[in-house]
Design a protein around this motif. Structure first.
Motif, PDB file in Angstrom:
ATOM      1  N   GLY A  92       0.804  -1.237   0.000  1.00  9.80           N
ATOM      2  CA  GLY A  92       0.000   0.000   0.000  1.00  9.80           C
ATOM      3  C   GLY A  92       0.829   1.275   0.000  1.00  9.80           C
ATOM      4  O   GLY A  92       0.278   2.366   0.125  1.00  9.80           O
ATOM      5  N   VAL A  93       2.148   1.170  -0.136  1.00 15.35           N
ATOM      6  CA  VAL A  93       2.983   2.376  -0.196  1.00 15.35           C
ATOM      7  C   VAL A  93       2.877   2.943  -1.612  1.00 15.35           C
ATOM      8  O   VAL A  93       2.991   2.204  -2.599  1.00 15.35           O
ATOM      9  CB  VAL A  93       4.466   2.023   0.128  1.00 15.35           C
ATOM     10  N   THR A  94       2.602   4.235  -1.738  1.00 16.85           N
ATOM     11  CA  THR A  94       2.498   4.862  -3.060  1.00 16.85           C
ATOM     12  C   THR A  94       3.704   5.778  -3.286  1.00 16.85           C
ATOM     13  O   THR A  94       4.463   6.043  -2.345  1.00 16.85           O
ATOM     14  CB  THR A  94       1.229   5.732  -3.176  1.00 16.85           C
ATOM     15  N   VAL A  95       3.824   6.284  -4.508  1.00 15.33           N
ATOM     16  CA  VAL A  95       4.977   7.163  -4.776  1.00 15.33           C
ATOM     17  C   VAL A  95       4.947   8.433  -3.921  1.00 15.33           C
ATOM     18  O   VAL A  95       5.987   9.051  -3.694  1.00 15.33           O
ATOM     19  CB  VAL A  95       5.111   7.536  -6.276  1.00 15.33           C
ATOM     20  N   ASP A  96       3.778   8.794  -3.430  1.00 16.12           N
ATOM     21  CA  ASP A  96       3.715   9.965  -2.532  1.00 16.12           C
ATOM     22  C   ASP A  96       4.223   9.660  -1.127  1.00 16.12           C
ATOM     23  O   ASP A  96       4.435  10.572  -0.327  1.00 16.12           O
ATOM     24  CB  ASP A  96       2.266  10.462  -2.413  1.00 16.12           C
TER      25      ASP A  96
END
Ligand code: PLP
Length: 405
Positions: A92-96
């Motif tokens: 669930g880690v996004t580029v943001d």
């Protein structure tokens, strides 16, 4: 978000790269004395070379990375970090949510600056990697040290952690694998820390910069993978695993429930933008570096350099009367115990200073890692076997007569 611009008290901060021992070492070096340095976790001076594909990735990209990047980092680097996080079970880690830094160090400091108001508390291990205590203190907070227990393979003492939580506690730091002890925490221990963090609403800060330097077939568990419901900040980088400490390449990933930390994340974004971006050529090697690292893996197996040096240093230390040392499972540090009563040691820094002056070998005293009793020191076992042998022969000889005055 915290208010910036207050005065800071750094009196209680120890840091192993300054102080009387380092001053004396520098004085001796300036006089032409050769010093054997067992004090700093920097692989390059000990003939550890970066993997070729990392160097190629840097040289190939140089003409494309002359400008600033996005303040969080190149997209290609952040995507590679997300993939890596996924292999560690952090989903669930996004580029943001990914921030690259000039080493993990910059982001450790930044994450504390954004978090703390004067008097806030953060639970930090003792012994610690001293930048953590320094960063908490610099941000106006109080580092509250919890004990890692030598008798239990240096695992965090959960009862001690619980006893130190107050209504001012904002977060808990774990360093896993650990500097200075070389400990690696099993899932059961991590789960207990998760339970405490969940019960008390603490942010978990996990410094995992040594997660690829494991021996004996051990596996590393990222604490964030055990608690997708909790907000975690996981730190990593290439300084140690890829022997490129000088490139200054690290990152942090934010994971879990962000609903209660929106202001905090806003603060992190602001501080990240204020430094414009981290070193872009260093970021450009992240995708290649995270693909694989066969060179490192072979060094950690029997016959490999780091493995054999660990075997040697552990045995030699334990063979010296008055010294015991828990065998490290990861990284390249060992944190031996010295029988303080037998050698009349009341000041561990003085012990290290006396050893430096007599034998020209540089160690770090346990107090440099916020270890309160004067009965430990740290050895970096990166120097080759010949140098380690010299250092152990000299230590053995020194302790035959040493009694602190
Ligand atoms: N975290 C730990 C536990 C370390 O031991 C070190 C360096 O020794 C760092 C972070 C700093 O890493 P970087 O070179 O990425 O700033």
């Amino acid at each position: 978000m915290k208010t910036l611009g207050k005065s800071h008290k750094l009196d209680n901060v120890c840091y192993d790269i300054r102080g009387p021992v380092m001053d004396e070492a520098n004085r001796m070096i300036a006089e032409g004395t050769e010093i054997l340095k067992l004090n700093i976790g920097n692989p390059a001076p000990f003939m550890f070379r970066a993997p070729k594909d990392v160097i190629n990735a840097m040289t190939d990209s140089l003409s494309d990375v002359e400008g600033y990047s996005d303040s969080k980092g190149l997209l290609s680097a952040r995507e590679a970090i997300i993939k890596y996080d996924e292999t560690k079970g952090i989903h669930g880690v996004t580029v943001d949510d990914v921030f690259t830094g000039n080493g993990a160090s910059e982001l450790i400091t930044l994450s504390m600056q954004a978090l703390l108001d004067n008097g806030d508390e953060v639970l930090v291990p003792a012994p610690d990697y001293p930048l953590w205590t320094a960063s908490v203190t610099l941000a106006g907070g109080n580092a509250i040290h919890y004990i890692c227990d030598e008798r239990s393979d240096w695992y965090p003492d959960i009862d001690d952690i619980k006893s130190k939580i107050t209504d001012k506690t904002k977060g808990i730091v774990i360093i896993n694998p650990n500097n200075p002890t070389g400990a690696l925490y099993p899932e059961e221990v991590l789960q207990q820390i998760v339970d405490v963090a969940r019960e008390h609403g603490l942010i978990i800060y996990s410094d995992e910069i040594y997660d690829r330097l494991l021996m004996d077939g051990n596996k590393h568990t990222s604490i964030a993978s055990l608690c997708p419901d909790l907000f975690c900040v996981t730190f990593n980088g290439l300084s140690k695993s890829h022997m490129i400490a000088g490139f200054r390449c690290g990152w942090m990933s934010l994971s879990g429930d962000k609903s209660r930390v929106k202001g905090y994340i806003e603060g992190i974004n602001m501080l990240s933008s204020m430094r414009l971006c981290s070193n872009v050529p260093a970021q450009s090697v992240i995708p290649a570096a995270l693909r694989s690292n066969d060179q490192l893996e072979s060094m950690l197996l029997p016959g490999g350099r780091i493995y054999e040096q660990r075997e040697y240093i552990t045995k030699r230390l334990n063979d010296i009367d008055g010294i015991t040392a828990v065998k490290p499972k990861a990284a390249f540090y060992i944190f031996p115990k010295i029988d303080a009563a037998r050698f009349n040691i009341r000041d561990d820094e003085q012990f290290v200073l006396d050893f430096l002056k007599e034998k020209h070998i540089l160690l770090v005293h346990g107090g440099g890692f916020h270890w309160e009793t004067p009965d430990h020191f740290r050895i970096v076992y990166l120097p080759d076997l010949d140098q380690l042998k010299t250092s152990m022969d000299e230590l053995e000889d020194f302790l035959k007569t040493y009694r602190q005055k």
